[in-house]
Structure formats: structure tokens, C-alpha cells
Design an enzyme around this catalytic site. Sequence first.
Site, mmCIF file in Angstrom:
data_model
loop_
_atom_site.group_PDB
_atom_site.id
_atom_site.type_symbol
_atom_site.label_atom_id
_atom_site.label_comp_id
_atom_site.label_asym_id
_atom_site.label_seq_id
_atom_site.Cartn_x
_atom_site.Cartn_y
_atom_site.Cartn_z
ATOM 1 N N GLU A 234 -12.254 0.688 -5.807
ATOM 2 C CA GLU A 234 -11.023 0.943 -5.816
ATOM 3 C C GLU A 234 -10.473 -0.263 -4.964
ATOM 4 O OE1 GLU A 234 -7.624 1.460 -4.460
ATOM 5 O OE2 GLU A 234 -8.382 3.259 -3.464
ATOM 6 N N CYS A 268 -2.760 1.529 -1.202
ATOM 7 C CA CYS A 268 -2.919 0.779 -2.395
ATOM 8 C C CYS A 268 -2.160 1.324 -3.740
ATOM 9 C CB CYS A 268 -4.415 0.901 -2.969
ATOM 10 S SG CYS A 268 -5.358 -0.104 -1.765
#
Length: 463
Positions: A234, A268
Amino acid sequence: MPIATVDPATGETLETFEALSGDEIEHRLAKAESAYARHRLSDFAERARLLNRAADLLEEDTADIARTMTTEMGKPVKAARAEAAKCVKAMRWYAEHAEGLLADEHPAQRDVSDSGAERAIVRYRPLGVVLAVMPWNFPLWQVVRFAAPALMAGNVALLKHASNVPRTALYLQDLFTRAGYPEGCFQTLLIGSGAVEDILRDRRVAAATLTGSEPAGRSVASVAGDEIKKTVLELGGSDPYLVLPSADVERAAATAVTARVQNNGQSCIAAKRFIVHTDVYDAFRERFVAGMRELTVGDPMDENTDVGPLATEQGRDDLEELVEDALNNGATALCGGQRPKEQETGWYYAPTVLADVTPQMRIHREEAFGPVATLYRVADLDEAVALANDTPFGLSSNVWTRDDADVERCVRDLEAGGVFFNGMTASHPGLPFGGVKRSGYGRELSGHGIREFCNATTVWHGA
């Protein structure tokens, strides 16, 4: 980066830690291998009992661990408490649902009748020791969202946390130990990034998961690929936030402020690129910029603070360079665009909105990891979708519309691991989380996440 707790609100080094020696790492690997041999044989009831106990302890520890996170990486303490509560929720969710998520699958006999099987099942078995390389921005949540499903599946964990959150990293090991997990089931490795490759190549490590930067992901993925070991990545994100003509502009603008500055803008999945249809652009811009200006920047331990310091001095300097490049090339700062004058120490940056951004500017392509938003005006949905996809990243996306045709078009065409309508992107234990393109691969959370580190075993019985 040295392994140390450095208060980003002051720049003061509070504590330093020695990295583990080679012998100490070997001892930890041996303990992990031994722990896996036992833990994989435990039943779901026992795993759930342990995880629920860890959740109870974390709930009791919330005030203390929240202050630790805030001290190490600067998030407002009220956000740190919310992060701990989210971890408690995820632990309890997996304790309740893991057995069902990993239940044997029974293909319909008609679908496998020509295989020669009298019956066949699919059973999910753990892989073994999983190395987790985790970032500092959500120092508790990023670990728990991996550890809870991994432990419930029967795996064991080795944590290499970011070097600027060592106290939080050590707390996590202590938490699982106090909960009663067998020795070696969850271990924190205080090591530098240079030690990761040898650990990942060790025969006792079965797989790895990483949340972090694109360069870190490339490094781990290349080593794991060479060793033919499973990985989940990720990585970064530069999520678009589309506001279309039928949107509730007032709600969209208010939510946009939170979506951009959550975790001091260091997320993010924070919305970063605000792409607004010309019909509602002026109204959105006015409300959004006003909301960003009204935020309180200051001491993250103060309950009234909205935005604290960035976690590292380098992170603040990198963000400053992106903004300066944009301004020097014609962008307009509608608010912010500099360090706040009120904070004389620490790594603060003012909430900023940039307009007139062009593809020639670095910030158009690179992730801005801090409270800086870019604002774009578009003529129609085609332009909005094209601009949303004009990024190397594809983590999540946000769309504000009440038009069903817009919804279907965005679900079909936006290149992202998630599309959130009329709200901001958030992670939930029951929903898969992850991205496409340079945002990584694989999924965390939900049934998809718990199965990432399982061996989907075909069990075939002949007639």
C-alpha cells in the site's frame, strides 16, 4: 534515519534506541518460527480470545498511547485517541468475523463433477512468519490492520516500524504480550531499513506487507520477487476529489477541509487534488478556502488544535519545495503557501490551497504529504475524469454528485481502488482497502485482506 523519538512540535530528541544486533535478530527469527509452529494449530476461539483481550487492553491504554503517538509524529492528540479507538474496533471485528471469513468453501458438485472428485473443498491455511514494514503516519492503525487479520489467520508477525516511532512500536509488542499471545507471535524489530533485505530473504519469513513510499515498495517487492515470496503493498496516493454540478456544495466544501488536513495532511488516502465543475467552482472555492483559513494550527497536545506539525523536518522541507516550485511556475496561493509565523519552533506548515496548477509543476504529479491542496476548474465530466486519472497513483477517489449517471460513469472510469460518493475516503475493517497503478497491489481489511496471507488449499477426494 536514527531510531529515535523526536518531538516534531519542538525538534527536541527525547530518546534514542540502539538497533538490534545480528545475533538479536537471529534470536527473534528463531522465536517467530517456534511461535508459528504452535500458533497455527490454535483454534479460532482461542485466537479470538487473545485478540479481544488485546483490544480491551488497548482501550484501557488509549489516553497514554495517544500521547505517545502525538509526541512521536505530531498528530493532534484527539486524532490519536480516535486512531486507537479505530484499532480497538478492528480487533474486535476480526475476532468476531475471522472464522466465517476463512470457513471452508464447498464448490458445487456440478461445477467440479468432471474433475473426478467425489467431493472437494477449499481450506484457508496460514502462510507462516510475515514481515510487516510500516510507516509513521498512522503508527498504531497501520500495524493493527495487518496484525489483527494475520494473527487470526494463524500467522505470526515481525514488525519493522518507522524509525521515528520506536515507542509506539515497542508498545505494540508489549500489548500483544500482555494479552497472552505465546512468546514470538508478535515481535517488534528495532532495526534500520538496511536490515530488511536479509530478514526478508531468510527462509523462515514467508511473506511481507509494506505500507509506505513508492521507493520502499519497489525495494521490498524486488527482494520478495527474487525470493518468490508473497507481498502486499500500500503505497502513495494523490486522490482526486470531484465536485460536480448536482453536488451539495456546502457539505462538499466542509468535508473537503477535513479530507485534506486529516492527520496533518499526512495520509495516503487524504484528498489532495480538488477537481470542481465550473458551474459550482466559485461557490466551492469560497467555502473551501475559508474553511482552510479557519483551521487552528498549533500544539498537537492542545485539544483545540486542528493541524499540528509535520512528522519530520525533511517532510516539511519536501512539502515546502513542492509549493515553491508551483508558485515559481505560476500557481496562486489562495491561502497559506508558507510556514506559519506563529510557530517559531517545530515542523509546521500552514494549510494551503493552490490554484492555477499546470502539468508542468511537480505538485501536479507528485504526492503532497501535508496540508496542501491543489484546486482545478473543469468544464465537464469528461475533463474531470481525465484529470482525476492523470496521476501515477490510484489509491482512492471522492465524488460529490446526486446524478445516477455520474455515479455509474465514475465507478466505471476512475482508476482507483475505491470510489467514495458524497463523503470522504475512510477505511473500515469490513471493506477491502488498497490501490492500483503505483499505489500498490493486494488488499488489506475485509475478507480480501485476511486471505492475502493464507494458502488457499484445494482438498480433493476421489470417488
